[in-house]
Scaffold this motif. Structure first.
Motif, PDB file in Angstrom:
ATOM      1  N   ASP A  62      -7.861   0.829   3.068  1.00 42.98           N
ATOM      2  CA  ASP A  62      -6.794   1.364   1.917  1.00 42.98           C
ATOM      3  C   ASP A  62      -6.501   2.924   1.569  1.00 42.98           C
ATOM      4  OD1 ASP A  62      -8.903   1.533  -0.672  1.00 42.98           O
ATOM      5  OD2 ASP A  62      -8.946   0.191   0.830  1.00 42.98           O
TER       6      ASP A  62
ATOM      7  N   TYR B  76      -2.429   4.827   2.884  1.00 44.98           N
ATOM      8  CA  TYR B  76      -3.026   3.984   4.268  1.00 44.98           C
ATOM      9  C   TYR B  76      -3.208   4.235   5.663  1.00 44.98           C
ATOM     10  CZ  TYR B  76       1.527   2.004   5.289  1.00 44.98           C
ATOM     11  OH  TYR B  76       2.400   1.931   5.325  1.00 44.98           O
TER      12      TYR B  76
ATOM     13  N   LEU C 182       1.030  -1.042   0.144  1.00 42.07           N
ATOM     14  CA  LEU C 182      -0.113   0.361  -0.022  1.00 42.07           C
ATOM     15  C   LEU C 182       0.928   1.251   0.188  1.00 42.07           C
ATOM     16  CD1 LEU C 182      -2.716  -1.215   2.927  1.00 42.07           C
ATOM     17  CD2 LEU C 182      -3.044  -0.861   0.401  1.00 42.07           C
TER      18      LEU C 182
END
Length: 326
Positions: free
Chosen positions: A245, A227, A224
């Motif tokens: 996310d 996030y 990610l």
């Protein structure tokens, strides 16, 4: 640059990401806002290469936006975050398995397609926290003190699909939320949804070294770039209880500008500035009031342009010009 934001009805009036859309527009970029689930879409025509530099998703878990983003990635288009990473955290059962396998501190997790099957969990594991595997924004999160309470809450959990249950982590009633944006980590605290009566003022707080390493490790494990990580400070140390996310980034200084710059950089380069986290067993650092900056690394982000034909799917068009830069 030209960007496409997928924003579902739940977030239609939220500052994040709509303030980011406005900021990007003010900087001279062109941003299309598509609201999946709210109109008919000619999806085979909407997802085409070349008309956008990147697509960004802000939708509820289980919503149609992720499918549209996956379609964009399938034809080689850039997505922010990487669509595979989003899928990995949107399914909380999957996320728990990945995180625990990679050494992140997460509770033992049970999964059941029907709430009645949760009755097989040993009484020694109570109290439990039960929630939908595709939940978001605190939907249907329940603290279950005893097996008898599970029976009482059963009707509320029916119809929620796959459920997960985890032993409750004793804590002060305060949730620690760590945000990562453009390679920097910020910590905030707020009242736990399981303890709504707790008097906790939402604010930015110093980020301890142990929590910083865990948050960085989450970004590495799941791939990610933007996030958030929900952390509880339990009796045995920090425990990860949720990963998002594209979170709200509340209490992050200049969050709109920071997120906007991160979106542009990822659209241009497809690389992250976060790095593989230090080993979790290193000695903890002294808590810091300033954000923790992570060294640079590459990330798994789809590469290419993204496509959405004007007017298809009743997308809202925000015109800000073409090729502007900050």
């Amino acid at each position: 640059m030209r960007l496409c934001f997928l924003v579902e009805e739940h977030y239609r009036h939220d500052g994040m990401p709509l303030d980011v859309v406005r900021q990007l527009t003010a900087w001279g970029h062109r941003v299309d806002v598509l609201r999946p689930g709210n109109s008919l879409m000619a999806i085979s025509e909407a997802v085409r290469a070349g008309s956008h530099d990147a697509w960004v998703l802000k939708t509820v878990s289980g919503g149609p936006g992720l499918t549209l983003l996956e379609a964009a990635a399938a034809v080689g288009l850039t997505t922010v975050n990487d669509v595979r990473s989003i899928r990995g955290v949107r399914d909380k059962a999957l996320a728990a398995v990945i995180a625990r396998t990679r050494g992140l501190p997460v509770p033992v997790t049970y999964a059941a397609a029907r709430w009645e099957w949760l009755a097989e969990i040993p009484a020694s594991e109570y109290p439990l926290v039960v929630k939908p595997a595709d939940g978001s924004s605190g939907r249907a999160v329940r603290l279950v003190p005893t097996p008898d309470h599970l029976v009482e809450l059963g009707p509320e959990l029916a119809g929620e699909g796959l459920l997960i249950a985890q032993p409750y982590v004793p804590n002060s009633g305060t949730d620690l939320k760590v945000y990562c944006v453009d390679g920097e980590l910020y910590a905030t605290e707020r009242c736990s949804p399981l303890h709504p009566g707790q008097a906790v003022r939402e604010r930015q707080v110093p980020l301890g070294g142990d929590v910083a390493r865990i948050a960085a490790q989450v970004g590495e494990v799941f791939g990610l770039d933007l996030y958030g990580v929900d952390v509880l400070l339990g009796p045995d140390g920090p425990v990860v209880v949720d990963i998002n996310d594209f979170p709200s980034f509340r209490q992050v200084p200049d969050a709109v500008a920071r997120v906007s710059r991160a979106v542009l950089r990822l659209a241009r380069t497809g690389t992250a500035v976060s790095a593989p986290a230090p080993a979790l067993d290193q000695a903890p650092a002294v808590p810091v009031a300033e954000p923790v900056r992570l060294p640079a690394q590459g990330a798994a982000v789809g590469v290419g342009g993204a496509g959405l034909i004007d007017g298809l799917g009743r997308g809202d068009l925000v015109n800000g010009g073409v090729g502007g830069a900050i």
